[in-house]
Design an enzyme around this catalytic site. Structure first.
Site, short mmCIF file in Angstrom:
data_model
loop_
_atom_site.label_atom_id
_atom_site.label_comp_id
_atom_site.label_asym_id
_atom_site.label_seq_id
_atom_site.Cartn_x
_atom_site.Cartn_y
_atom_site.Cartn_z
N CYS A 181 0.79 -1.24 0.00
CA CYS A 181 0.00 0.00 0.00
C CYS A 181 0.82 1.28 0.00
O CYS A 181 0.54 2.20 -0.79
CB CYS A 181 -0.97 0.03 1.18
SG CYS A 181 -1.44 -1.55 1.87
N LYS B 234 -15.39 -3.85 5.16
CA LYS B 234 -14.84 -4.70 4.10
C LYS B 234 -15.83 -5.80 3.72
O LYS B 234 -16.76 -6.12 4.45
CB LYS B 234 -13.53 -5.33 4.55
CG LYS B 234 -13.66 -6.28 5.74
CD LYS B 234 -12.35 -7.01 6.03
CE LYS B 234 -12.52 -7.97 7.21
NZ LYS B 234 -11.39 -8.90 7.34
N ASP C 39 -2.39 -7.56 -5.59
CA ASP C 39 -2.81 -6.36 -4.86
C ASP C 39 -3.33 -5.29 -5.82
O ASP C 39 -2.82 -5.15 -6.93
CB ASP C 39 -1.60 -5.81 -4.10
CG ASP C 39 -1.95 -5.38 -2.69
OD1 ASP C 39 -3.14 -5.31 -2.39
OD2 ASP C 39 -1.02 -5.14 -1.91
N HIS D 228 -8.73 -0.95 -0.93
CA HIS D 228 -7.79 -2.07 -1.05
C HIS D 228 -8.56 -3.25 -1.65
O HIS D 228 -9.70 -3.50 -1.25
CB HIS D 228 -7.26 -2.51 0.31
CG HIS D 228 -6.55 -1.45 1.08
ND1 HIS D 228 -5.19 -1.48 1.29
CD2 HIS D 228 -7.01 -0.34 1.70
CE1 HIS D 228 -4.85 -0.42 2.02
NE2 HIS D 228 -5.93 0.28 2.28
N HIS E 181 -5.09 -1.05 -5.54
CA HIS E 181 -5.61 0.07 -4.76
C HIS E 181 -6.29 1.04 -5.70
O HIS E 181 -5.71 1.42 -6.73
CB HIS E 181 -4.49 0.74 -3.97
CG HIS E 181 -3.87 -0.16 -2.96
ND1 HIS E 181 -2.73 -0.90 -3.23
CD2 HIS E 181 -4.24 -0.49 -1.70
CE1 HIS E 181 -2.43 -1.63 -2.17
NE2 HIS E 181 -3.33 -1.41 -1.23
N GLN F 139 1.17 -10.97 -3.40
CA GLN F 139 -0.23 -10.57 -3.34
C GLN F 139 -0.69 -10.09 -4.72
O GLN F 139 0.05 -9.38 -5.40
CB GLN F 139 -0.44 -9.44 -2.34
CG GLN F 139 -0.29 -9.84 -0.89
CD GLN F 139 -0.54 -8.66 0.03
OE1 GLN F 139 0.01 -7.59 -0.18
NE2 GLN F 139 -1.37 -8.84 1.03
N ARG G 196 6.45 -11.47 5.64
CA ARG G 196 5.91 -11.36 6.99
C ARG G 196 6.44 -12.50 7.85
O ARG G 196 6.51 -13.65 7.40
CB ARG G 196 4.38 -11.40 6.96
CG ARG G 196 3.78 -10.23 6.18
CD ARG G 196 2.28 -10.26 6.18
NE ARG G 196 1.75 -9.32 5.19
CZ ARG G 196 0.48 -9.27 4.83
NH1 ARG G 196 -0.40 -10.09 5.38
NH2 ARG G 196 0.07 -8.40 3.92
#
Length: 584
Positions: free
Chosen positions: A282, A413, A331, A459, A333, A329, A311
């Protein structure tokens, strides 16, 4: 004092939980009779059965499970009643001290109560709130499954205990069905198939939780990534690539250092400045947004990245591809105005369902998570965003459950959990509205009123992570991927060495058209070659003998054993391309 008795159906969720908790109690009793020096800890019921953790110097083996099951059967045949007893806290501490059960003592001493609840059956007493079945004879269908290690209280600093897993059902046929299901799960285990099909591996010399993609797995990953990128470009997303590390200040600014520090790795010193492996993508996307002035005419801006993040996960929770320390990911945005939220969410939902359906997931459960107790942003923004999520779900006609208070601190979410071919649920897709990061990073756009406004950030992940999604795909298909995903789509097999020339011609022809081909012209019997192709789960095997070499016809055997024939290699290619293009 009067007591109210409430009947509970043994087949209900509550009945099953009570059944399993009672079976766990009986298992602990059996272990104590067989191994008196073992110390007992806790043994709850779970969604799939029960477990109990034991402190034992000598490991309990698979052979010991057979003995424990036999002793459990003996205790069940005795049909002794479960009797509840209330005992003063100090008395209970003394009681378990005398038994040498120091874990029970630790649990009781931590309780803020005057008295505790115990259950006794057949001379075995356990600390327990209950309830239990009336007597041991009510447990008619139980089975011990496996052993594993578990740290006391889940803390790696504590002693490693031995966990015994089992399950129990109200009826024997339900137990049989579940054991059959477990056998199917075992056959589809992505770790086993990953090795058998040469898809991926994890090497201790490199590090736990870090995935090595082998050629077969890598070609599937490429296919997934190519599809993902092509569809995102069609959907007006801008593709990004961002670094794997950043200055630690970035993670302070984003709040990750506050909220995710325990899942982040130790900072590295580069030229006297602390850098950190990225746990999220992000902040990079926010930096790219902020690299230029934005107008309301530019919005919505959709950024997408297959971004690898890192992680720290405890070693005890690592699990093949499903729980790793480095993963990619899918991902994205989206930066939009408040008025655009609803349309963007609706578009994302349609995109999500399209992608999941393409990979063969037709069934899923949808959850809407609302504002938690601790949150950021205004109540107006929370209401606007939650209503937008809800309306998008209703517009699409998607059934959903509301999870009150389960939203993330920065916004509500939607979570979509797919169901695989065994009807197991897997968390994949998520859509989250964020009021926090736009404010932290002070991003803005110039509105029609010529004033600066803060955009809303959405997200969005469709697959979650490539590693986990790949693991789910392996188990969903049992390794028998559809043709478009299969690492090898066609095997070309010769009956004898004199057919090698035509096999070479066929292989080159198919490869020139983008078909992934494996050729086998070894001096082996054709039945062996077909069997090997089937074991590798290759969708189609082209068998070449005298007839095929002379006439140019194509004999094909599907991996399920069905036979097909085509008049020419062109006809077979057309069939293949149609199946691949349609992602059938």
């Amino acid at each position: 004092m009067s007591t109210e008795l409430i009947p509970i159906d043994v087949c209900s969720a509550d009945g099953l939980r009570i059944n399993r908790h009672s079976a766990s109690h009986i298992m602990a009793h059996a272990v104590k009779e067989l191994f008196p020096d073992v110390k007992v800890t806790i043994g709850p019921a779970t969604e799939e059965g029960f477990y109990y953790d034991f402190d034992t110097e000598k490991p309990i083996t698979e052979d010991d499970l057979v003995k424990i099951e036999k002793k459990m059967s003996e205790l069940i045949r005795r049909n002794t009643p479960f009797v509840r007893k209330l005992m003063k806290k100090a008395q209970a501490v003394e009681f378990f001290k005398n038994l040498g059960e120091n874990y029970k003592v630790e649990i009781i001493e931590a309780l803020d109560v005057d008295e505790v609840s115990l259950y006794e059956e057949g001379g075995f007493t356990d600390l327990c709130l209950g309830p239990h079945v009336p007597s041991t004879g009510f447990i008619t269908a139980s089975k011990l499954l496996k052993t594993a290690g578990a740290y006391w209280r889940g803390d790696e600093k504590n002693k490693m205990l031995q966990r015994l897993y089992g399950t129990s059902f109200a009826k024997p046929d339900e137990l049989k069905n579940y054991l059959d299901f477990l056998e199917e799960v075992k056959k589809r285990d992505h770790r086993r198939l990953g090795k058998e099909l040469d898809l991926f591996s994890i090497n201790d010399e490199i590090g736990s939780g870090l995935i090595l993609w082998h050629p077969n797995g890598a070609i599937i990953r490429k296919t997934i990534e190519d599809f993902w990128k092509d569809e995102h470009i069609k959907a007006d997303y801008k593709l990004l690539y961002t670094p794997h590390i950043a200055r630690i200040n970035l993670w302070e600014k984003s709040g990750h250092l506050d909220f995710y520090k325990e899942n982040m790795y130790t900072p590295m010193d580069i030229d006297g400045v602390d850098f950190e492996l990225k746990p999220m993508n992000c902040p990079f996307h926010l930096a790219i947004y902020k690299s230029a002035l934005r107008s309301y005419r530019d919005l919505p801006i959709r950024y997408a990245e297959l971004g690898t993040v890192y992680r720290y996960e405890r070693s005890g929770v690592l699990h093949g591809l499903m729980r790793v320390r480095g993963f990619t990911q899918d991902d994205a945005h989206i930066f939009c105005t408040t008025e655009q939220i609803e349309d963007e969410i609706l578009t994302v939902l349609n995109f999500t369902i399209f992608v999941l359906n393409t990979f063969g997931f037709k069934d899923y459960d949808v959850y809407l998570s609302t504002r938690p107790e601790k949150y950021v942003g205004t109540l107006d923004n929370w209401e606007i965003s939650t209503n937008a999520l809800r309306k998008a779900l209703e517009t699409m006609g998607l059934k959903y459950e509301t999870d009150p208070g389960e939203g993330v601190f920065y916004g509500p979410k939607i979570d979509i959990k797919v169901k695989d071919s065994l009807n197991r649920q897997w968390q994949c897709s998520t859509i989250q509205v964020d009021f926090n990061n736009p404010e932290r990073f002070d991003i803005s756009y110039r509105g029609a009123d010529d004033k600066e406004h803060m955009p809303i950030m959405i997200h969005r992940a469709l697959m979650g992570s490539l590693e986990r999604f790949f693991g789910v795909l392996i188990e969903h298909y049992g390794g028998a991927f559809p043709v478009w995903l299969s690492p090898v789509q066609v095997s070309v097999l010769t009956i004898s060495e004199r057919h090698s020339g035509f096999a070479d011609e066929m292989s080159k022809y198919l490869k020139s058209e983008g078909i992934r081909v494996e050729k086998d012209t070894a001096n082996e019997k054709i039945n062996y070659k077909v069997r090997q192709s089937t074991v590798k789960k290759i969708p189609y095997a082209v068998i070449i003998g005298d007839k095929e070499a002379e006439s140019g016809t194509i004999s094909v055997r599907k991996r399920n054993g069905d036979n097909m024939s085509f008049q020419s290699k062109e006809e077979f290619l057309s069939f293949l391309l149609k199946e691949i293009k349609g992602k059938i």
